[in-house]
Design an enzyme around this catalytic site. Structure first.
Site, PDB file in Angstrom:
ATOM      1  NE  ARG A  19      -1.066   1.901   3.415  1.00  0.00           N
ATOM      2  CZ  ARG A  19       0.063   2.678   3.551  1.00  0.00           C
ATOM      3  NH1 ARG A  19       1.154   2.201   3.976  1.00  0.00           N
ATOM      4  NH2 ARG A  19       0.050   4.167   3.332  1.00  0.00           N
ATOM      5  N   GLY A  20       0.086   2.502  -0.260  1.00  0.00           N
ATOM      6  CA  GLY A  20       0.795   3.614  -0.277  1.00  0.00           C
ATOM      7  C   GLY A  20       1.057   4.005  -1.687  1.00  0.00           C
ATOM      8  N   GLY A  22       2.897   5.458  -3.797  1.00  0.00           N
ATOM      9  CA  GLY A  22       4.229   5.392  -4.400  1.00  0.00           C
ATOM     10  C   GLY A  22       4.498   3.703  -4.440  1.00  0.00           C
ATOM     11  CB  CYS A 128      -2.777   8.247   5.841  1.00  0.00           C
ATOM     12  SG  CYS A 128      -2.893   6.875   5.097  1.00  0.00           S
ATOM     13  CG  ASP A 197      -4.010   8.128  -2.217  1.00  0.00           C
ATOM     14  OD1 ASP A 197      -3.819   8.542  -1.139  1.00  0.00           O
ATOM     15  OD2 ASP A 197      -3.501   6.836  -2.304  1.00  0.00           O
TER      16      ASP A 197
HETATM   17  P1  RI2 Z   1       3.128   7.438  -0.460  1.00  0.00           P
HETATM   18  C1  RI2 Z   1      -1.998   6.056   0.845  1.00  0.00           C
HETATM   19  O1  RI2 Z   1      -2.883   5.337   0.714  1.00  0.00           O
HETATM   20  C2  RI2 Z   1      -2.172   7.221   1.735  1.00  0.00           C
HETATM   21  O2  RI2 Z   1      -3.397   7.911   1.513  1.00  0.00           O
HETATM   22  C3  RI2 Z   1      -1.214   8.268   1.653  1.00  0.00           C
HETATM   23  O3  RI2 Z   1      -1.208   9.473   2.107  1.00  0.00           O
HETATM   24  C4  RI2 Z   1      -0.929   7.928   0.101  1.00  0.00           C
HETATM   25  O4  RI2 Z   1      -1.148   6.653  -0.280  1.00  0.00           O
HETATM   26  C5  RI2 Z   1       0.371   8.269  -0.365  1.00  0.00           C
HETATM   27  O5  RI2 Z   1       1.215   7.469   0.126  1.00  0.00           O
HETATM   28  P2  RI2 Z   1      -3.247   3.758   0.962  1.00  0.00           P
HETATM   29  O6  RI2 Z   1      -2.730   3.127   0.160  1.00  0.00           O
HETATM   30  O7  RI2 Z   1       2.985   7.422  -1.821  1.00  0.00           O
HETATM   31  O8  RI2 Z   1      -2.897   3.688   2.502  1.00  0.00           O
HETATM   32  O9  RI2 Z   1       3.497   8.931  -0.067  1.00  0.00           O
HETATM   33  O10 RI2 Z   1      -4.787   3.635   0.881  1.00  0.00           O
HETATM   34  O11 RI2 Z   1       3.523   6.396   0.217  1.00  0.00           O
END
Ligand code: RI2
Length: 323
Positions: A19-20, A22, A128, A197
């Site tokens: 997740r995240g 990136g 988050c 996102d």
């Molecule tokens: P980076 C995440 O989504 C969060 O919303 C976070 O702020 C965003 O992605 C960007 O994350 P999720 O996958 O790319 O937890 O900065 O639903 O790590």
């Protein structure tokens, strides 16, 4: 090197084991690279078809983070290279590696630029778990600035836990609060710093549910809001009016089914993201430099390389033909 298979990667993205925004993008690029390599002595048409299928499987996993289709689009442009399947295969692999490398480089650049917006003694609130937002804080701390962080819990998936572990490991003084405590602490905060996102053409930022409440609270308290976002989180298709789809995740993440089952008149809603309008954002820090959110179009135009002809094709506008 551990091979990343497409079904396995797709499953991990869906379940949020990966997740995240990136990390999802890099995992998808790696999966496409390995999938391309796994096609031995491929037949030209079959190779292209199989790659298209795999790409579609990855893109369908989570609908909101635009880093995912942007990464896939970048890698898949390799299919257009050369005449033979081998040439296309080599180009896909090369582009996947290039995406992963430049994504890592982007995080480092944003950390460097973002850290300059953090002053010695600043108290930062984050929501988050954002790799890039955290990289800015860690870089500021590493360069000798005394900082303190408020990190929210982030219901229902508790990504705040990952954030506080990272901050703790870095030795940064951190306060862990429930999401609804943001307004109670906002006057102790100098700066809000979050990830994204997706960033739309009008500079709105789509990020973890609750971000817009945090930003609204910050605006009321006259606290600056900075968003850390790589250029591949900007959404090209918003130029032609496509809206960002907000993922709604299973209700069981919010309320256990054994409780929900006893409440026949209650419907649990679980949107994973929300939209923060540009007017609540002071700055977006990208690897190309910091911009006011109103300049999002320039990033889309200059750095994403999606031409209007491509939009037309993607949406079958003008019969899919370029002028
Ligand atoms: P980076 C995440 O989504 C969060 O919303 C976070 O702020 C965003 O992605 C960007 O994350 P999720 O996958 O790319 O937890 O900065 O639903 O790590």
């Amino acid at each position: 090197m551990k091979l990343m298979f497409v079904p396995e990667t797709a499953e991990k993205i869906k379940s949020m084991e990966i997740r995240g925004a990136g990390r999802i993008a890099r995992a998808a690029a790696a999966a496409l690279r390995d999938h391309a390599l796994a096609q031995k002595a491929p037949d030209n048409a079959a190779f292209r078809q199989e790659m298209e299928r795999a790409a579609a499987e990855l893109v369908a996993t989570r609908p909101t983070a635009v880093s995912l289709p942007n990464a896939v689009h970048f890698v898949m442009a390799g299919l257009g290279a050369g005449e033979t399947a081998e040439e296309a295969q080599a180009a896909v692999v090369r582009r996947a590696e290039e995406f992963i490398r430049s994504s890592q480089h982007a995080v480092e650049k944003i950390a460097e630029f973002g850290a300059r917006h953090i002053r010695d003694g600043d108290v930062i609130l984050t929501h988050c778990n954002s790799e890039v937002a955290l990289a800015c804080m860690i870089e500021a701390f590493r360069s000798g600035k005394e900082i303190e962080v408020f990190a929210t819990e982030v219901r229902p998936r508790n990504q705040g836990l990952i954030t506080i572990r990272t901050l703790d490991e870095a030795g940064i003084k951190t306060n862990y609060i429930v999401d609804s405590a943001v307004r109670s602490f906002i006057h102790d905060v100098d700066l809000v710093l979050v990830g994204a996102d997706a960033v739309t053409v009008n500079g709105a930022v789509v990020n973890k549910i609750g971000t817009s409440q945090v930003a609204h609270t910050a605006a009321e308290a006259r606290v600056n809001v900075i968003v850390a976002a790589e250029t591949y989180k900007f959404a090209p298709r918003t130029v032609v009016g496509e809206l960002i789809q907000i993922e709604e995740r299973p209700p069981g993440e919010v309320l256990p089914p054994e409780i929900a089952g006893t409440l026949p008149h209650v419907r649990v809603r679980n949107p994973a993201f929300d939209v923060t309008p540009a007017e609540y954002i002071d700055l977006i820090v990208t690897e190309q430099g910091a911009i006011p959110p109103q300049m999002a179009y320039v990033i889309i135009r200059e750095y994403l390389g999606w031409e209007i002809g491509e939009f037309r094709k993607a949406f079958d506008l003008n019969g899919g033909h370029e002028d």
